[in-house]
Design a protein around this motif. Structure first.
Motif, PDB file in Angstrom:
ATOM      1  N   PRO A  63       0.791  -1.230   0.000  1.00 39.26           N
ATOM      2  CA  PRO A  63       0.000   0.000   0.000  1.00 39.26           C
ATOM      3  C   PRO A  63       0.829   1.289   0.000  1.00 39.26           C
ATOM      4  O   PRO A  63       0.483   2.260  -0.675  1.00 39.26           O
ATOM      5  CB  PRO A  63      -0.852  -0.110   1.261  1.00 39.26           C
ATOM      6  N   GLY A  64       1.938   1.314   0.755  1.00 39.85           N
ATOM      7  CA  GLY A  64       2.789   2.511   0.782  1.00 39.85           C
ATOM      8  C   GLY A  64       3.462   2.756  -0.546  1.00 39.85           C
ATOM      9  O   GLY A  64       3.493   3.884  -1.055  1.00 39.85           O
ATOM     10  N   GLN A  65       3.999   1.708  -1.154  1.00 41.04           N
ATOM     11  CA  GLN A  65       4.630   1.846  -2.467  1.00 41.04           C
ATOM     12  C   GLN A  65       3.602   2.271  -3.507  1.00 41.04           C
ATOM     13  O   GLN A  65       3.881   3.132  -4.354  1.00 41.04           O
ATOM     14  CB  GLN A  65       5.291   0.535  -2.889  1.00 41.04           C
ATOM     15  N   ALA A  66       2.407   1.694  -3.457  1.00 42.49           N
ATOM     16  CA  ALA A  66       1.355   2.035  -4.426  1.00 42.49           C
ATOM     17  C   ALA A  66       0.953   3.509  -4.298  1.00 42.49           C
ATOM     18  O   ALA A  66       0.738   4.193  -5.302  1.00 42.49           O
ATOM     19  CB  ALA A  66       0.137   1.136  -4.236  1.00 42.49           C
ATOM     20  N   ALA A  67       0.891   4.021  -3.064  1.00 40.52           N
ATOM     21  CA  ALA A  67       0.519   5.427  -2.850  1.00 40.52           C
ATOM     22  C   ALA A  67       1.564   6.371  -3.418  1.00 40.52           C
ATOM     23  O   ALA A  67       1.230   7.377  -4.065  1.00 40.52           O
ATOM     24  CB  ALA A  67       0.314   5.683  -1.358  1.00 40.52           C
ATOM     25  N   VAL A  68       2.843   6.054  -3.214  1.00 40.90           N
ATOM     26  CA  VAL A  68       3.912   6.904  -3.751  1.00 40.90           C
ATOM     27  C   VAL A  68       3.881   6.872  -5.280  1.00 40.90           C
ATOM     28  O   VAL A  68       4.001   7.907  -5.941  1.00 40.90           O
ATOM     29  CB  VAL A  68       5.295   6.464  -3.214  1.00 40.90           C
ATOM     30  N   THR A  69       3.706   5.691  -5.855  1.00 37.11           N
ATOM     31  CA  THR A  69       3.621   5.567  -7.312  1.00 37.11           C
ATOM     32  C   THR A  69       2.454   6.380  -7.855  1.00 37.11           C
ATOM     33  O   THR A  69       2.581   7.062  -8.879  1.00 37.11           O
ATOM     34  CB  THR A  69       3.470   4.088  -7.728  1.00 37.11           C
ATOM     35  N   ALA A  70       1.322   6.355  -7.153  1.00 32.10           N
ATOM     36  CA  ALA A  70       0.130   7.079  -7.609  1.00 32.10           C
ATOM     37  C   ALA A  70       0.374   8.589  -7.677  1.00 32.10           C
ATOM     38  O   ALA A  70       0.042   9.221  -8.678  1.00 32.10           O
ATOM     39  CB  ALA A  70      -1.059   6.763  -6.709  1.00 32.10           C
ATOM     40  N   ILE A  71       0.952   9.196  -6.632  1.00 28.78           N
ATOM     41  CA  ILE A  71       1.169  10.647  -6.715  1.00 28.78           C
ATOM     42  C   ILE A  71       2.293  10.982  -7.681  1.00 28.78           C
ATOM     43  O   ILE A  71       2.346  12.084  -8.213  1.00 28.78           O
ATOM     44  CB  ILE A  71       1.399  11.324  -5.345  1.00 28.78           C
ATOM     45  N   GLY A  72       3.177  10.014  -7.930  1.00 28.41           N
ATOM     46  CA  GLY A  72       4.257  10.220  -8.893  1.00 28.41           C
ATOM     47  C   GLY A  72       3.757  10.344 -10.318  1.00 28.41           C
ATOM     48  O   GLY A  72       4.511  10.738 -11.207  1.00 28.41           O
ATOM     49  N   GLU A  73       2.496  10.018 -10.546  1.00 32.72           N
ATOM     50  CA  GLU A  73       1.897  10.118 -11.881  1.00 32.72           C
ATOM     51  C   GLU A  73       0.984  11.322 -12.023  1.00 32.72           C
ATOM     52  O   GLU A  73       0.430  11.572 -13.093  1.00 32.72           O
ATOM     53  CB  GLU A  73       1.123   8.835 -12.180  1.00 32.72           C
ATOM     54  N   LEU A  74       0.791  12.098 -10.946  1.00 35.38           N
ATOM     55  CA  LEU A  74      -0.124  13.236 -10.960  1.00 35.38           C
ATOM     56  C   LEU A  74       0.583  14.540 -11.275  1.00 35.38           C
ATOM     57  O   LEU A  74       1.808  14.636 -11.206  1.00 35.38           O
ATOM     58  CB  LEU A  74      -0.840  13.333  -9.611  1.00 35.38           C
ATOM     59  N   ILE A  75      -0.213  15.557 -11.603  1.00 35.78           N
ATOM     60  CA  ILE A  75       0.291  16.889 -11.947  1.00 35.78           C
ATOM     61  C   ILE A  75      -0.470  17.914 -11.118  1.00 35.78           C
ATOM     62  O   ILE A  75      -1.637  17.716 -10.798  1.00 35.78           O
ATOM     63  CB  ILE A  75       0.089  17.166 -13.458  1.00 35.78           C
ATOM     64  N   GLY A  76       0.179  19.027 -10.824  1.00 37.37           N
ATOM     65  CA  GLY A  76      -0.469  20.096 -10.084  1.00 37.37           C
ATOM     66  C   GLY A  76      -0.519  19.819  -8.598  1.00 37.37           C
ATOM     67  O   GLY A  76       0.233  18.989  -8.080  1.00 37.37           O
ATOM     68  N   PRO A  77      -1.439  20.487  -7.879  1.00 36.88           N
ATOM     69  CA  PRO A  77      -1.518  20.329  -6.426  1.00 36.88           C
ATOM     70  C   PRO A  77      -1.735  18.879  -5.976  1.00 36.88           C
ATOM     71  O   PRO A  77      -1.294  18.485  -4.904  1.00 36.88           O
ATOM     72  CB  PRO A  77      -2.721  21.198  -6.022  1.00 36.88           C
ATOM     73  N   GLN A  78      -2.383  18.084  -6.808  1.00 41.40           N
ATOM     74  CA  GLN A  78      -2.627  16.685  -6.444  1.00 41.40           C
ATOM     75  C   GLN A  78      -1.337  15.866  -6.387  1.00 41.40           C
ATOM     76  O   GLN A  78      -1.308  14.776  -5.829  1.00 41.40           O
ATOM     77  CB  GLN A  78      -3.600  16.019  -7.428  1.00 41.40           C
ATOM     78  N   SER A  79      -0.269  16.382  -6.978  1.00 37.20           N
ATOM     79  CA  SER A  79       0.997  15.646  -7.007  1.00 37.20           C
ATOM     80  C   SER A  79       1.806  15.800  -5.720  1.00 37.20           C
ATOM     81  O   SER A  79       2.889  15.238  -5.596  1.00 37.20           O
ATOM     82  CB  SER A  79       1.846  16.108  -8.192  1.00 37.20           C
ATOM     83  N   ILE A  80       1.267  16.533  -4.741  1.00 32.39           N
ATOM     84  CA  ILE A  80       1.959  16.748  -3.478  1.00 32.39           C
ATOM     85  C   ILE A  80       1.333  15.860  -2.406  1.00 32.39           C
ATOM     86  O   ILE A  80       0.124  15.857  -2.209  1.00 32.39           O
ATOM     87  CB  ILE A  80       1.873  18.230  -3.034  1.00 32.39           C
ATOM     88  N   GLY A  81       2.174  15.100  -1.735  1.00 27.40           N
ATOM     89  CA  GLY A  81       1.704  14.233  -0.661  1.00 27.40           C
ATOM     90  C   GLY A  81       2.343  14.609   0.662  1.00 27.40           C
ATOM     91  O   GLY A  81       3.312  15.361   0.712  1.00 27.40           O
ATOM     92  N   SER A  82       1.788  14.075   1.739  1.00 28.96           N
ATOM     93  CA  SER A  82       2.339  14.276   3.079  1.00 28.96           C
ATOM     94  C   SER A  82       3.146  13.038   3.452  1.00 28.96           C
ATOM     95  O   SER A  82       2.644  11.917   3.351  1.00 28.96           O
ATOM     96  CB  SER A  82       1.222  14.487   4.096  1.00 28.96           C
TER      97      SER A  82
END
Length: 118
Positions: free
Chosen positions: A79-98
């Motif tokens: 789940p942690g790896q999948a979450a990092v991969t997911a934001i790594g494919e986004l653009i704009g404000p959605q591409s920022i994670g905590s």
């Protein structure tokens, strides 16, 4: 307070907030923190020939390396790896994670970041 001692890198934990729940990023076998800064030249005629500057911005890059974790039966990801991969494919404000990293002694550093997964 006990005497500070050397710690092993493998004692650190790395997590990402997924739907407000801290989720560990598993499979990590090394990490490399890299802080840096940009300085603005503030030298003027009153500097008497000495260069002067101040920090104008700072950056902190954290490179995590590890093993890809996947369920052999259904292809499910950690789940942690999948979450990092997911934001790594986004653009704009959605591409920022905590994110947060915790030392073996319990020191916590929490930060917002984008991800680049290779």
């Amino acid at each position: 307070m006990s005497t500070p001692r050397k710690i092993l890198a493998r004692g650190w934990t790395f997590e990402m907030s997924v739907s407000s729940v801290w989720t560990e990023i598993k499979g990590i076998n090394s990490f490399e923190p890299s802080p840096s800064s940009n300085k603005a030249d503030t030298t003027d005629f009153d500097s008497n020939g000495w260069m002067e500057n101040m920090v104008a911005s700072r950056t902190f890059t954290l490179k995590l390396s590890g093993m890809l974790l996947e369920d052999a039966a259904d292809g499910g990801r950690d789940p942690g790896q999948a979450a990092v991969t997911a934001i790594g494919e986004l653009i704009g404000p959605q591409s920022i994670g905590s994110f947060r990293m915790t030392s073996p002694g319990g020191r916590v550093r929490t930060f917002s970041a984008s991800a680049q997964v290779t």
